[in-house]
Design an enzyme around this catalytic site. Sequence first.
Site, short mmCIF file in Angstrom:
data_model
loop_
_atom_site.label_atom_id
_atom_site.label_comp_id
_atom_site.label_asym_id
_atom_site.label_seq_id
_atom_site.Cartn_x
_atom_site.Cartn_y
_atom_site.Cartn_z
N ASP A 93 -11.08 2.36 4.35
CA ASP A 93 -11.41 1.92 4.16
C ASP A 93 -12.75 1.15 4.04
O ASP A 93 -13.46 0.18 4.29
CB ASP A 93 -10.59 0.73 5.40
CG ASP A 93 -10.31 -0.57 5.18
OD1 ASP A 93 -9.76 -0.66 4.03
OD2 ASP A 93 -9.79 -1.52 5.53
N GLN A 142 -5.23 -1.89 9.78
CA GLN A 142 -4.87 -2.78 9.19
C GLN A 142 -5.02 -4.45 9.93
O GLN A 142 -4.31 -4.24 11.22
CB GLN A 142 -3.21 -3.02 9.27
CG GLN A 142 -2.60 -4.52 8.19
CD GLN A 142 -3.57 -4.25 6.87
OE1 GLN A 142 -3.36 -3.38 6.46
NE2 GLN A 142 -3.65 -5.61 6.16
N LYS A 200 0.77 -1.22 0.24
CA LYS A 200 0.02 -0.11 -0.11
C LYS A 200 0.68 1.35 -0.17
O LYS A 200 0.90 2.00 -1.00
CB LYS A 200 -1.13 0.26 1.52
CG LYS A 200 -2.19 -1.36 0.74
CD LYS A 200 -2.72 -1.41 2.21
CE LYS A 200 -3.82 -2.86 2.76
NZ LYS A 200 -4.69 -2.86 3.37
#
Length: 295
Positions: A123, A100, A56
């Site tokens: 997200d 994460q 990422k």
Amino acid sequence: MAKRLDGRLLAARHEASLRSAIAQHLATAGCTTCPPGLAVVRVGDDPASGVYVRKKAQACGRVGIESRIIHHPATASQQQVLESIHQLNGSPSCNGILVQLPIPSTLNARQLLLAVDPAKDVDGLHPLNLGRLMRGEPGLRSCTPAGVMALLDHAGIALDGIRALVIGRSILVGRPMGIMLQQANATVTVAHSRTRDLVDHCRQAELLVVAAGKPGLVGADWVRPGAVVVDVGIHRVPPQQQGTQGTLRGDVCFAAVEPLASHITPVPGGVGPMTVAMLLCNTVQAWQRCTAPPA
Ligand code: NAD
């Protein structure tokens, strides 16, 4: 033989258009505007997470997003992680925050996700953004299902009235996937570990999205000839089993299904790169929204 839905190629196209969107927005907004910023909050040392976080960050670098990784040890307290999220919520140079997953089981992941400012929730996992998705309102969308939708759209696959089966009902993938397909006018069934007669459901599906997290779950005899098959699963193949498809495999037996499907996503190189591309899109969208000149 199925046409491969190439996630790497499409992700590269998204990156190119994001690069120019960022340059254009910076030029219009003036020199007081910072480039977009993404912060990844990582807790513990899960090795797969380490790989994803690095990928990422590299992708951010390619398009001009400034990324930072806030890495807490596995022993970090809930309060410590919450404090770093609160700081990022208040930081003008941070437009997107990603927690994460997985988070160590000693911590409350739900509370951490809830702490993220919904305007920076790149997200798409905050209840407000999930609610907006449910209502069909604009908002930050979950990256993996959004990536699948982008792949289907790019391939020109007509979803109107199609019989779609999503295997998996997680908040991360299966549920938002089902809603997105339904909003595109597919007739959607969402299957899960308690579904009876899963094979029969599969054989009826014109579109199959597999996100069960079970390597090789879907074989050739589960797939209707001509179906579109999207494999979300990612599994690391131990070195002694290599020779299938690189070091990763999915939930679908790729070699067996490819000859009879109309379209199929490879693993690696299908959904994975699109998930990262959608994260970049969400970050740029969040940045553009907060740096747009007042109307
Ligand atoms: P999860 O474990 O949270 O959910 C799995 C779902 O599959 C559950 O709803 C469960 O009921 C269902 N399921 C499990 N076994 C089943 C079976 N035998 N039959 C029917 N349903 C079954 O997993 P997740 O976070 O949704 O991820 C699923 C997979 O997708 C994993 O392999 C994960 O690594 C992968 N993933 C890939 C990406 C990507 O970018 N490609 C992103 C996220 C997750």
